[in-house]
Design a protein around this motif. Structure first.
Motif, PDB file in Angstrom:
ATOM      1  N   ALA A   1       0.823  -1.208   0.000  1.00 47.87           N
ATOM      2  CA  ALA A   1       0.000   0.000   0.000  1.00 47.87           C
ATOM      3  C   ALA A   1       0.857   1.257   0.000  1.00 47.87           C
ATOM      4  O   ALA A   1       0.586   2.225  -0.735  1.00 47.87           O
ATOM      5  CB  ALA A   1      -0.946  -0.006   1.201  1.00 47.87           C
TER       6      ALA A   1
ATOM      7  N   GLY B   1       0.737   4.017  -2.950  1.00 45.25           N
ATOM      8  CA  GLY B   1       0.291   5.364  -2.622  1.00 45.25           C
ATOM      9  C   GLY B   1       1.359   6.418  -2.812  1.00 45.25           C
ATOM     10  O   GLY B   1       1.090   7.530  -3.297  1.00 45.25           O
TER      11      GLY B   1
ATOM     12  N   TYR C   1      -5.979   7.110   2.210  1.00 43.21           N
ATOM     13  CA  TYR C   1      -5.602   6.802   0.826  1.00 43.21           C
ATOM     14  C   TYR C   1      -6.738   7.131  -0.140  1.00 43.21           C
ATOM     15  O   TYR C   1      -6.516   7.693  -1.220  1.00 43.21           O
ATOM     16  CB  TYR C   1      -5.221   5.329   0.697  1.00 43.21           C
ATOM     17  CG  TYR C   1      -3.818   5.005   1.139  1.00 43.21           C
ATOM     18  CD1 TYR C   1      -2.717   5.634   0.558  1.00 43.21           C
ATOM     19  CD2 TYR C   1      -3.572   4.050   2.130  1.00 43.21           C
ATOM     20  CE1 TYR C   1      -1.417   5.323   0.953  1.00 43.21           C
ATOM     21  CE2 TYR C   1      -2.279   3.742   2.532  1.00 43.21           C
ATOM     22  CZ  TYR C   1      -1.210   4.377   1.934  1.00 43.21           C
ATOM     23  OH  TYR C   1       0.077   4.081   2.331  1.00 43.21           O
TER      24      TYR C   1
ATOM     25  N   ASN D   1      -3.224   5.756  -5.509  1.00 48.16           N
ATOM     26  CA  ASN D   1      -3.694   5.881  -4.130  1.00 48.16           C
ATOM     27  C   ASN D   1      -4.991   5.114  -3.899  1.00 48.16           C
ATOM     28  O   ASN D   1      -5.226   4.613  -2.791  1.00 48.16           O
ATOM     29  CB  ASN D   1      -3.856   7.361  -3.772  1.00 48.16           C
ATOM     30  CG  ASN D   1      -2.565   7.970  -3.304  1.00 48.16           C
ATOM     31  OD1 ASN D   1      -2.228   7.913  -2.136  1.00 48.16           O
ATOM     32  ND2 ASN D   1      -1.815   8.548  -4.236  1.00 48.16           N
TER      33      ASN D   1
ATOM     34  N   ALA E   1      -3.861   1.701  -3.239  1.00 52.17           N
ATOM     35  CA  ALA E   1      -3.328   1.603  -1.877  1.00 52.17           C
ATOM     36  C   ALA E   1      -4.448   1.423  -0.856  1.00 52.17           C
ATOM     37  O   ALA E   1      -4.337   0.612   0.074  1.00 52.17           O
ATOM     38  CB  ALA E   1      -2.515   2.852  -1.551  1.00 52.17           C
TER      39      ALA E   1
END
Length: 420
Positions: free
Chosen positions: A241, A245, A305, A398, A401
């Protein structure tokens, strides 16, 4: 008499809990350290002009620094666990100051890579992860709130330092601006780093100001080793993640001001957009950490996120200063919340015993994303003379993520350590 007074628990409780001084020191270090790093967007035009460089090659200066200040944590974190955060953080601030000063004396872009990239990169890398680890050990119940306050210095730095740099550049030139920033980091950063203390037990205290626990199983120091943590599903999920991100999270810090100037916004106004990110980020770090403590820090991380993805989508279609301000405030809010809560999530799941080392390994993912994201966005712009594709890709990264955090929370076995 002094010894008797200092050993009296009643007297000790009456004093301000030293953990808040550690938080304040971390705040000051991140303010001048990251604040100086995030002034880079103000220097892009000057570096392009003086060195005849493309936007992609100039952007790579920031990406190199970002790669190092997140990547070096894999070394500085374990060193801080062994030798103490104070020593490592002081060395880091001295390196960062030297890098800024030498960047102002650079005669080629390669020298800027070496001075700024290595100085800022290695310097912040030595300071950031160790001070984050130190803060985690001083708190359990209010860990999210304390982490938020500690890293809110990044938000305040993003608010005040880019306008300061722009003013210095306009008045004295970019070289002198780097000199002033370097002196500021040397004075404020080193002084604040000297106040860092690694463990409340050093001062006869427990986490959150409670009575110290003398047993080896004290919740302030229990937890997994770095190798044990790295083998868990939660660590793998967090790593993936963070990598996804961060590919988009740092693009605005390099490209927002040039984007605004390309859209006919005056540079003195465009730099205010970085200040707006700082405002949103400060709000996010100050206030969202406490909310995360109540709603659940894992859920909160996924929400941050998603929030960054949504705000980056606004930037992709923004054409006016007003819409860019809305984007900057929203992005800053969610970015600040993400930075604030991530160390607390790490301490929740893996404990505080080796938290600096674990954060350091985790942040290598952010290092890779920071190296690739802003520079790739710059080269995409050089190829198309348009920012839509790199910004849209940042938003998608993102969103991915956020989905990874949700999937990990649903599938991973709980291994929460030190959570009340």
């Amino acid at each position: 008499m002094a010894n008797v007074a200092s050993s009296d628990p009643t007297v000790r409780r009456a004093r301000i809990f030293y953990g808040w001084f550690v938080v304040a020191a971390a705040f000051a270090v991140t303010l001048v350290g990251f604040g100086s790093a995030y002034t880079f967007s103000s220097f892009v035009a000057s570096l392009e002009k003086d060195f005849g460089a493309s936007r992609g090659s100039v952007s790579l200066v920031f990406s190199l620094a970002g790669f190092l200040y997140f990547g070096v944590g894999v070394i500085s974190g374990p060193l801080a666990d062994r030798w103490g955060a104070r020593r490592i953080a002081i060395a880091g601030m001295l390196l960062a100051a030297l890098g800024l000063i030498l960047a102002g004396r650079a005669r080629t872009l390669m020298e800027v890579y070496a001075a700024y990239g290595l100085g800022i990169g290695l310097g912040l890398g030595c300071a950031f992860v160790p001070i984050l680890g130190a803060v985690q050990r001083w708190f359990v119940k209010r860990r999210g709130f304390a982490s938020g306050l500690a890293v809110s210095g990044i938000g305040v730095g993003t608010l005040v330092m880019p306008p300061l740099a722009t003013t210095l550049i306009a008045g004295f030139g970019w070289r002198e601006a780097y000199l002033v920033l370097g002196v500021l980091v040397a004075i404020v950063g080193v002084g604040a780093a000297a106040l860092i203390d690694d463990d409340p037990r050093h001062r006869g205290l427990g986490p959150d100001g409670s009575a110290p626990e003398t047993a080896p199983s004290s919740r302030s120091v229990e937890g997994l080793s770095v190798k044990e943590a790295a083998r868990t599903t939660w660590f793998v999920g967090l790593y993936a993640a963070c990598l996804a991100g961060s590919l988009g999270a740092f693009v605005p810090f390099v490209h927002l001001v040039p984007y605004a100037v390309d859209h006919k916004i005056e540079p003195t106004m465009a730099v205010l957009l970085l200040g707006a990110i700082g405002v949103g980020s400060t709000i996010g770090r100050f206030f969202l950490g406490g909310i995360a403590d109540r709603m659940g820090r894992d859920v909160f991380l996924a929400a941050m996120y998603f929030g960054m993805a949504g705000s980056l989508a606004i930037w992709a279609v923004a054409g006016s200063f007003l819409v860019l301000i809305v984007f900057a405030l929203a992005f800053g809010l969610f970015y600040g919340g993400w930075v604030a809560i991530l160390p607390a999530v790490v301490a929740d799941h893996f404990g505080a015993r080796r938290v600096s080392g674990i954060i350091g390994v985790l942040y290598t993912s952010v290092a890779i994303g920071t190296l690739v994201g802003p520079s790739a966005a710059g080269f995409m712009f050089d190829a198309s003379h348009n920012y839509f594709v790199p910004i849209a890709a940042s938003a998608i990264a993102n969103a991915v993520a956020a989905a990874l955090i949700v999937m990990t929370a649903r599938s991973a076995s709980p291994i929460r350590v030190g959570v009340p």
